[in-house]
Design a protein around this motif. Sequence first.
Motif, PDB file in Angstrom:
ATOM      1  N   ASP A 198       0.949  -1.144  -0.016  1.00 28.82           N
ATOM      2  CA  ASP A 198      -0.021   0.048  -0.078  1.00 28.82           C
ATOM      3  C   ASP A 198       0.802   1.287  -0.022  1.00 28.82           C
ATOM      4  O   ASP A 198       0.615   2.264  -0.699  1.00 28.82           O
ATOM      5  N   SER A 199       1.861   1.122   0.989  1.00 29.06           N
ATOM      6  CA  SER A 199       3.065   2.262   0.869  1.00 29.06           C
ATOM      7  C   SER A 199       3.488   2.870  -0.539  1.00 29.06           C
ATOM      8  O   SER A 199       3.645   3.739  -1.152  1.00 29.06           O
ATOM      9  N   PHE A 200       3.940   1.723  -1.325  1.00 31.89           N
ATOM     10  CA  PHE A 200       4.799   1.532  -2.410  1.00 31.89           C
ATOM     11  C   PHE A 200       3.582   2.277  -3.635  1.00 31.89           C
ATOM     12  O   PHE A 200       4.076   3.105  -4.476  1.00 31.89           O
ATOM     13  N   LEU A 201       2.312   1.795  -3.523  1.00 34.92           N
ATOM     14  CA  LEU A 201       1.503   2.277  -4.452  1.00 34.92           C
ATOM     15  C   LEU A 201       1.113   3.672  -4.308  1.00 34.92           C
ATOM     16  O   LEU A 201       0.710   4.337  -5.288  1.00 34.92           O
ATOM     17  N   ALA A 202       1.253   4.166  -3.034  1.00 29.73           N
ATOM     18  CA  ALA A 202       0.738   5.576  -2.573  1.00 29.73           C
ATOM     19  C   ALA A 202       1.929   6.620  -3.191  1.00 29.73           C
ATOM     20  O   ALA A 202       1.483   7.776  -3.493  1.00 29.73           O
ATOM     21  N   VAL A 203       3.031   6.089  -3.557  1.00 28.42           N
ATOM     22  CA  VAL A 203       4.282   7.031  -3.981  1.00 28.42           C
ATOM     23  C   VAL A 203       3.751   7.811  -5.429  1.00 28.42           C
ATOM     24  O   VAL A 203       3.985   8.601  -5.593  1.00 28.42           O
ATOM     25  N   SER A 204       3.350   6.813  -6.223  1.00 28.99           N
ATOM     26  CA  SER A 204       3.211   7.250  -7.729  1.00 28.99           C
ATOM     27  C   SER A 204       2.006   6.421  -8.043  1.00 28.99           C
ATOM     28  O   SER A 204       1.981   5.185  -8.581  1.00 28.99           O
ATOM     29  N   ARG A 205       0.738   7.402  -8.310  1.00 28.99           N
ATOM     30  CA  ARG A 205      -0.316   6.828  -8.897  1.00 28.99           C
ATOM     31  C   ARG A 205      -0.731   7.433 -10.277  1.00 28.99           C
ATOM     32  O   ARG A 205      -0.304   8.467 -10.447  1.00 28.99           O
TER      33      ARG A 205
END
Length: 270
Positions: free
Chosen positions: A120-127
Amino acid sequence: MGKSRYNGRTDQRCKLGRVRQLAGVPKRLVFVTLAAMAAYATPLIMQHSDPVPELKVSNRTGSKPAPIAGVASVMDGETIEIHGQRIRFNGIDAPESRQYCNDAKGSEYPCGRRAAEALDSFLAVSRPIQCTFVTWDRYGRFVGDCRRADGSSVASLMVEHGQALDWPRYSHGAYAEQQAKAEAAKVGLWVGTFQAPWEWRAAHADGATPSQPLGLVSRKLIAQSGFSCEPRRTCSQISSCDEAQWYLSNCKWGRKLDRDGDGVACETLC
């Protein structure tokens, strides 16, 4: 009158002759003939009947799906959902949601939940996230290669941070290099000991309470703290999360400590 009697007798003889001819025809031939007539008549009947609703065909058939892009919801360490479509990352395997691993001190922690949180943290960086179709899995999920808006491979990020493993059965070693670096750096799962997710699933295929195998967990904790399944305990009598998880994993009555069935015992302690 004579002519009329003659015609009547002739008709009777003709009918009698037809009956005799039919009697001599094999029953199998009659059946085949009737079946053929029925097959011919069925399409004509259906043309004039109400239309039959079209059945939905599995998404495993048909043309290759187009890439899916959007803001993803995290299901677990290797599965997301975009626009209602479940997507599993190709070539990696993360700990199951209810799986526990051991940290550097030998204490259990919810590695499955940690993996999901890391994702979830990795995905929140760049959407948004975009996933390109690879295949369908046996559960009907879209299996794909997913990348963030900045182009980073989500699967690579998970493996290089030690939150998932390269799955050679499907990756053919595509993430082996990232895994070797994570293991050398002792990050994520590699900080302690764990069971490969595919092995964990096989060991818990019967629906048993998720836990580490007895040989990996209980002996060490017994030596350290003297935990015992007797007498039975309640959460109010338990002093630590580690103790609660030990009971859940090793005692027949331990499931009572996990009222909501999420694999975490005595959540007020954990």
